[in-house]
Design an enzyme around this catalytic site. Sequence first.
Site, PDB file in Angstrom:
ATOM      1  N   GLU A  42      -0.943   1.403  -5.319  1.00  0.00           N
ATOM      2  CA  GLU A  42      -0.516   0.133  -4.576  1.00  0.00           C
ATOM      3  C   GLU A  42      -0.551  -1.089  -5.398  1.00  0.00           C
ATOM      4  O   GLU A  42      -1.361  -1.440  -5.880  1.00  0.00           O
ATOM      5  CB  GLU A  42      -1.925  -0.014  -3.440  1.00  0.00           C
ATOM      6  CG  GLU A  42      -2.071   1.157  -2.511  1.00  0.00           C
ATOM      7  CD  GLU A  42      -3.517   1.293  -2.039  1.00  0.00           C
ATOM      8  OE1 GLU A  42      -3.958   0.401  -1.625  1.00  0.00           O
ATOM      9  OE2 GLU A  42      -3.839   2.590  -1.801  1.00  0.00           O
ATOM     10  N   HIS A  76       0.865  -1.292  -0.127  1.00  0.00           N
ATOM     11  CA  HIS A  76      -0.085  -0.223  -0.105  1.00  0.00           C
ATOM     12  C   HIS A  76       0.788   1.155   0.062  1.00  0.00           C
ATOM     13  O   HIS A  76       1.023   2.029   0.952  1.00  0.00           O
ATOM     14  CB  HIS A  76      -0.898   0.161   1.264  1.00  0.00           C
ATOM     15  CG  HIS A  76      -2.137   0.752   1.312  1.00  0.00           C
ATOM     16  ND1 HIS A  76      -1.728   2.269   0.975  1.00  0.00           N
ATOM     17  CD2 HIS A  76      -3.435   0.671   1.788  1.00  0.00           C
ATOM     18  CE1 HIS A  76      -3.032   2.835   1.058  1.00  0.00           C
ATOM     19  NE2 HIS A  76      -3.888   2.029   1.504  1.00  0.00           N
TER      20      HIS A  76
END
Length: 314
Positions: A282, A179
């Site tokens: 991400e 992320h």
Amino acid sequence: MIFTEDQEVPAQLPHIQRIEVNQLYCLRVQTARAELLIAEQGAQVLRYQEHGQEPVIWMSEEAAFEAGNSVRGGIPVCWPWFGDLMRNPPQVQALHSGGRLPAHGLVRGIEWILVENAIEGDSVRLTLAIPPTSESPSLRHLPPGLELRLEILLDDRLHLKLTTRNGSEQHIALSQALHSYFAVSSIHNATVEGLEGQRYIETLEGWAERQQKRALVVSSETDRIYLDLPPQLAIRDDGWNRRIRIEASGSTSAVVWNPWASKARRLSQFADDAWQRMLCIETANVMDDLVELAPGEEHSMGVALWAEPLGGAA
């Protein structure tokens, strides 16, 4: 050798030092080229910055560095599901047999184990792994024998490789993401390259499927799942005269996220205006890019990150 805060750190580079940041133990890596900071909790990269340059990875000015809570910014590891478990494919939902259902899985708030550290010339390699699922209260609902490790290599780039090995006796399916929060001079100066022509899911409008027509300029709250992607994306930043390269492996999906002004005011560890200084891209295995493993199989998802001056090929 890893030096601690109460030891004298040698002048020669590279070196690795174990430090405390509020409640978290972290590994600080310094080379002649760059500095890297990794929290042992969550194996979360907190900082990646070349000396004399702007940071590549964004970290919130209001980050709390508290035990049990993921730090806002850096590169959290989302596993064995991404986002809301109930929004994942049925095969992924079946992996979890009980207990809490936190967003982005189970490993962001637990202590990982450092299993390898090595200095190889001008580069540094670290490998962290989750504890055995049978020994961790947070992971006890997962099949015993499921293993996860993150290999981090810092040379002239930052390389991350997340590997899942199915040491259990059952077939499993999972989703996951690195992320990554990227630092930008201003969101108004940033353009995401490499998404042109790709299909995506617009999660803010009923999870409708759309197609990206041109390079992405973020101009409002954005939360999109891009599918069938090429290996390399980039963030062009005209304010800092650079391009951040994002080169994925073992992944054909990515999530692009920025909360914009209204949602930013509701987020924890996040200044009201911080949305202007960050953009998440991400690297992921989500939706129909999920990972399925038979007993004994393993899968690696990786990403290499680096920044270069504008003027090269897009």
